[in-house]
Structures are given as C-alpha cells and as structure tokens.
Scaffold this motif. Structure first.
Motif, mmCIF file in Angstrom:
data_model
loop_
_atom_site.group_PDB
_atom_site.id
_atom_site.type_symbol
_atom_site.label_atom_id
_atom_site.label_comp_id
_atom_site.label_asym_id
_atom_site.label_seq_id
_atom_site.Cartn_x
_atom_site.Cartn_y
_atom_site.Cartn_z
ATOM 1 N N TYR A 292 0.855 -1.193 0.000
ATOM 2 C CA TYR A 292 0.000 0.000 0.000
ATOM 3 C C TYR A 292 0.890 1.242 0.000
ATOM 4 C CZ TYR A 292 -3.948 -2.992 0.881
ATOM 5 O OH TYR A 292 -4.910 -3.958 0.751
ATOM 6 N N VAL A 293 0.550 2.165 -0.874
ATOM 7 C CA VAL A 293 1.273 3.429 -0.954
ATOM 8 C C VAL A 293 0.292 4.546 -0.617
ATOM 9 C CG1 VAL A 293 2.502 5.038 -2.464
ATOM 10 C CG2 VAL A 293 2.855 2.576 -2.729
ATOM 11 N N SER A 294 0.661 5.356 0.356
ATOM 12 C CA SER A 294 -0.165 6.528 0.660
ATOM 13 C C SER A 294 0.530 7.773 0.152
ATOM 14 C CB SER A 294 -0.393 6.643 2.174
ATOM 15 O OG SER A 294 -1.245 5.609 2.607
ATOM 16 N N VAL A 295 -0.241 8.605 -0.501
ATOM 17 C CA VAL A 295 0.306 9.848 -1.066
ATOM 18 C C VAL A 295 -0.350 11.013 -0.325
ATOM 19 C CG1 VAL A 295 0.645 11.201 -3.161
ATOM 20 C CG2 VAL A 295 0.491 8.699 -3.298
ATOM 21 N N VAL A 296 0.477 11.829 0.306
ATOM 22 C CA VAL A 296 -0.030 12.898 1.160
ATOM 23 C C VAL A 296 0.434 14.237 0.576
ATOM 24 C CG1 VAL A 296 -0.145 13.750 3.545
ATOM 25 C CG2 VAL A 296 0.169 11.304 3.115
ATOM 26 N N GLY A 297 -0.424 15.238 0.723
ATOM 27 C CA GLY A 297 -0.119 16.555 0.132
ATOM 28 C C GLY A 297 0.797 17.409 0.970
ATOM 29 N N HIS A 298 1.251 16.884 2.107
ATOM 30 C CA HIS A 298 2.133 17.638 3.014
ATOM 31 C C HIS A 298 3.068 16.639 3.691
ATOM 32 C CE1 HIS A 298 -0.238 15.870 6.206
ATOM 33 N NE2 HIS A 298 -1.341 16.289 5.598
ATOM 34 N N PRO A 299 4.017 17.115 4.486
ATOM 35 C CA PRO A 299 5.013 16.159 5.042
ATOM 36 C C PRO A 299 4.652 15.613 6.423
ATOM 37 C CG PRO A 299 5.794 18.393 5.335
ATOM 38 C CD PRO A 299 4.454 18.517 4.669
ATOM 39 N N PHE A 300 3.421 15.788 6.872
ATOM 40 C CA PHE A 300 3.106 15.415 8.261
ATOM 41 C C PHE A 300 2.416 14.053 8.313
ATOM 42 C CE2 PHE A 300 3.084 20.059 7.837
ATOM 43 C CZ PHE A 300 4.206 20.321 8.611
ATOM 44 N N PHE A 301 3.221 13.023 8.245
ATOM 45 C CA PHE A 301 2.684 11.651 8.280
ATOM 46 C C PHE A 301 3.779 10.701 8.749
ATOM 47 C CE2 PHE A 301 4.180 12.574 3.962
ATOM 48 C CZ PHE A 301 5.104 11.555 3.765
#
Lengths: 285, 258
Positions: free
Chosen positions: B198-207
């Motif tokens: 699973y790849v999660s793509v986030v719009g910011h660096p807070f993960f």
C-alpha cells in the motif's frame, strides 16, 4: 451431402473453444489478467517464462491463437465446399467474431481491464462458443437428413417460447460477467439465475410434454435441462467457495476450480439453449 | 490515443535519459519501517510542535496466513519457512505495524516542499518491502526488484493514474510519482497474486507509518487544531482531534480491535 471431415473438424473447433473459455476463466479467477503488461507479444517475446500468473495469461493467448488459426481454416473450408450460402457467410462471421475477440482481449491488457471491454470479451467468448457448436450441428449428418416436422398444439406456441431460453441465459451470462469484473454486484446475477432457471424449466418441460416422442427435440431438451441443473449447483458452489476464502491472501484452488467450471458450464448452457431453439424452430410447425 | 501515449512515454524516457548525465540521481531513503517511518519535517518553524503516539491493537491476535508460492519456484526457494501475509502484524508490545498516521485536516493552505529523497519499495522474496509506505505528492518512489524472477508492479489508485509495468530480475530501478493525495493505494503483482503493498500519497510532510514498536512521531507542525487519522489496510480508519501550541509535544494514541 454430408462432409464427415468438415463436421469432425467443426466438433474439434468447438471443443478447443470450450477449452479456451476455461483458459480465459483461469486468467480472471487467478487475477492474472495483467501479469503480462504488453500485447500482442508477452514481455516482448513469443514465449516468456511460464511462471505464476504469466502461465495463465500467456497460456490463454496461446490457446486463443490456436483457435484463431483453426477458425481461419474452418472459414476457408466452408467457403470452398459449402453449397449453402448462409453457411459460407456464417463461416466468415465466425472468423470476424474471433478477430474481434482477439482485439478485445488485447484492449483489456493495453487499457488495464476496462470493465465494459472485459465484460464484452467474456460475453463474446460465450457467443463464439455457441456459434462453433451451431456450425458443428449444421455440418452433421443428422442435420443434413432434414427435419422431422411435428405439429405444435400447445399454448404459448413453442416456436416463440423457445426463443426465451437463449435470451435469458445470455442475459444471465452477461450479469455473471458483470459481477465477475466488478461492474455489478452478485445480487443481479443471483436473481437472474432464478429467472433463467425458471425459463429453462418452462421451455424444456414444454418441449418434453408436447414432443416426448420426437428424438431430436427430446434429446436437446434433456441436454439443456441436465446442463442447467449442473450449472445451478456449480453457481452455488462457486459462491460458497468465494465466501469461504474471502480472507485468503490469494486466489484459492477450491474457489478457482468451482468458478471456472461455472463459467465453462455457462457456455455449455447457452450453446444447449441455442441448439434447442434451433431444433424446435426447425422441427415444430 | 495509444500513439499519443506511446509518444509521451518515449518523450519521457528520452527526457530522463537526457537529464541523466547532468544531474544527480534521486537519493533513496531507507525502507520506511522499523521502528516508525516519518516524513521529513519542515525546519523553518522555530515554534514547531510534535504529535507522537502509538497504535495499539486489542482483541485476539490473528494468526498470519501462509502464502502459497509454489506457482513460482524461485519465490518459494527464497523462504526457508513458508512466507506469511503481512496484512496484520501485531507487535510484541501489543501495537500494530504498517498503520499510516497522518494529519488529515487543520493545516494552513500552503505549498509544502517535496523531499528530494526517494522512498524505496523493493520486491524481495516475492513480497513487497516495506509492506506500507507513504510519500508526499510528486515525491519519488524507487521501485526495485531483488528477486531472480519477473514482477509486474500494478498500483490501483482511484484518483491518480493507474499503471502496470513489468520489472525483470535485477532490472533497473523505476522512479515513480503520484501527483494527487490518495491514502492507501493498493499495489499488486499480477504474476504473484499474493503480493500486495500500500502506498499513501499525502499533500504535506506530516505523516508516519508505524513500525515494529507501533509508535509514530509527526514533527514540525505549526501550532493549531488538527485532525489526525490512523489508517490500516484491514481495520480501516480512525480519527482523533488534537490541539498543539508552539513547541508543544502531545501524545495521541489510537487503538484498533481485532
């Protein structure tokens, strides 16, 4: 006049086509449809390493290519030896169908299994198989002997009623393909099974009650009835095995076996319903 | 349409080849696990806050399912004992691995810089490693094949573009990006149907993604009110609200039941 070798060849093509349906079913059930990302070559080769999902996908392509060549030969053979113009045209139509089927198969790979294309590929496979069975029928000695016409006294008229069976079975096959390729849920297919089974029962029992003494009609009706019962059992088994293995990390052999048998028997059900419809319309006045 | 795609593909390859000699290759981050993998935090905020915590698991620990790799002998040979599914990994301390924790809402609207490092996704022993990764939108994912067998990498996104590419044994690494935010994109290999990542793509660096201690740490947050979400592939998503002040550190613990 009967051409026994043409008939035998047509039977072989029909058997190969059923095997092709099985091979296609194995691709979908093993989730191997995109294990070979290119088409028409496989990994840029005619013969890739046959392992994992590649075995199913490339194996399906090999069987399909064989059926394609066999169909070309059949179309040419029919064109050269057949006196019946409609049979020559049927041969050409069958060739066109197998070409279209190959292109649909290629599109499923190139466009990564778009549902309408995958469902069309599944449905055309069933129609193509029925067509090969019909060609085998039309080239048989018993067909060429001519009809034994019997009068129909019942209501509704059998010649009209019998059309309902292949129509309902085909719609049911399309619903099954839609469920398999996740376009629709399984409920329409389950509801369709009840309707299609009911219609097949109505048609076959009507034929048996009105024309039990007619050899061709009786055999055709019994064949459809038997295959339909088997198909209902396989449908239940396929559904139950899918439920039982839903948490499995990969397709399980039990589910794959029942599902592919269900797909192949679906093709046989459609072909049997088409043959019965043709025989009734030929032999019942 | 097909010709256009081919032309774009060829142009992209040529462009990449042309760039290859003059620029450094993308750097690669260590596999984003063990213990927790965090995104790079912006360093320009002296008042940055931190959210830490762990993802607990309650209930009966599920026994991992065995993967059947007989269809590809090279895969089976890679494991001395039969490989197990990584769908649910409960750690020894009762926490859950492979859970994405991210700031779902509350961040100021701004462009966050994309890290120049790539996150590595390897295929080794015919399993994806790590099982779960998270990247920023447009951040490089370096996909490698360490196996002596063919794989095909096939992500199934809903809002990003789907792709399906083969990768031969020890073939060149593939650099891939997803431009749009999308959580838990399944990635499969159709050659080996047990392979799933699973790849999660986030719009910011807070993960962050929890590792073998089930903990996470999200650093560099501007002070504010946030919705933090934990997402697991089997157990779904849970949200919690948190308010952090300047330089403050707060703990947020999640719990999933088996």
């Amino acid at each position: 006049m009967s051409n026994v070798w043409l008939h035998r060849y047509s039977v072989i093509l029909a058997i190969c086509t059923l095997f092709l349906v099985v091979a296609g079913g194995l691709v979908t059930s093993n989730d191997a449809g995109l294990s070979v990302p290119d088409w028409p070559l496989s990994y840029g080769k005619l013969m890739p390493v046959m392992e994992g999902g590649i075995f199913y996908e490339h194996g399906h392509r090999m069987v399909a290519t064989t059926v394609g060549f066999l169909t070309i030969i059949l179309a040419v053979w029919l064109w050269r030896v057949e006196n019946r113009g409609w049979m020559r045209r049927l041969g050409v139509g069958t060739l066109a169908a197998v070409i279209a089927q190959g292109l649909l198969g290629g599109m499923t790979v190139i466009y990564m299994l778009p549902k309408p294309v995958s469902i069309s590929h599944a449905c055309l496979a069933q129609l193509f198989f029925s067509t090969t069975v019909c060609i085998a029928l039309f080239t048989s000695a018993s067909w060429l002997c001519g009809p034994h016409v019997a009068a129909d006294s019942g209501t509704p008229a059998l010649r009209a009623l019998v059309i309902a069976a292949p129509l309902c079975v085909f719609i049911q096959l399309a619903l099954g393909a839609s469920a398999r390729h996740k376009f629709l849920g399984v409920l329409p297919h389950i509801a369709g099974a009840a309707v299609a089974t009911g219609v097949v029962l109505w048609v076959t029992l009507s034929v048996l009650m009105r024309h039990a003494g007619h050899d061709v009609l009786r055999k055709s009706a019994v064949a459809l009835l038997s295959i339909t019962f088997l198909q209902v059992f396989l449908g239940i088994a396929a559904y139950m095995s899918r439920i039982a293995t839903i948490d499995a990390p990969q397709p399980m052999p039990l589910m794959v076996g029942f599902t592919v048998a269900h797909v192949a028997t679906g093709a046989l059900t459609l072909a049997a319903s088409v043959v019965l419809a043709i025989q009734v319309r030929r032999n019942v006045a | 349409m097909r010709k256009t795609l081919i032309a774009v593909g060829v142009a992209s390859v040529l462009a990449l080849a042309g760039c290859g000699g003059g620029s450094e290759p993308a750097k690669t981050e260590a596999p984003a696990q063990k213990p927790a993998a965090a995104a790079s935090a912006p360093a320009d905020d002296a008042n940055a806050a931190t959210v830490t915590g762990k993802v607990a698991f309650t209930g009966e620990k599920p026994s991992p399912k065995t993967l059947s790799m007989e269809a590809t002998p090279a895969c089976a040979r890679a494991h001395s004992t039969p490989a197990k599914s990584e769908e649910v990994i409960v750690n020894g301390n009762g926490t859950l691995s492979n859970t994405l924790v991210w700031v779902k809402a509350g961040l100021p609207a701004k462009e966050w810089p994309t890290p120049s490092t790539a996150v590595k996704l390897d295929q080794k022993g015919c399993v994806y490693s790590p099982h779960v990764i998270a990247v920023m939108a447009n951040q490089n994912i370096e996909v490698t094949n360490s196996d002596p067998t063919n794989h095909n990498i096939h992500p199934l996104p809903k809002t990003n573009r789907e792709w399906n590419e083969s990768q031969p044994p020890n073939g060149e690494a593939k650099m891939k990006q997803f431009p749009r935010e999308e959580i838990m994109i399944p990635v499969k290999c159709n050659v080996h149907p047990w392979m799933r990542s699973y790849v999660s793509v986030v719009g910011h660096p807070f993960f962050a993604v929890t590792g073998d201690d089930g903990s996470f740490s999200i650093k560099g947050l501007p002070p504010g009110d946030y919705t933090i979400e934990a997402v697991h592939e089997k157990y779904g998503a849970k949200e919690m609200k948190v308010t952090v002040g300047a330089k403050e550190s707060k703990a947020v613990d999640f719990s999933f039941a088996g």
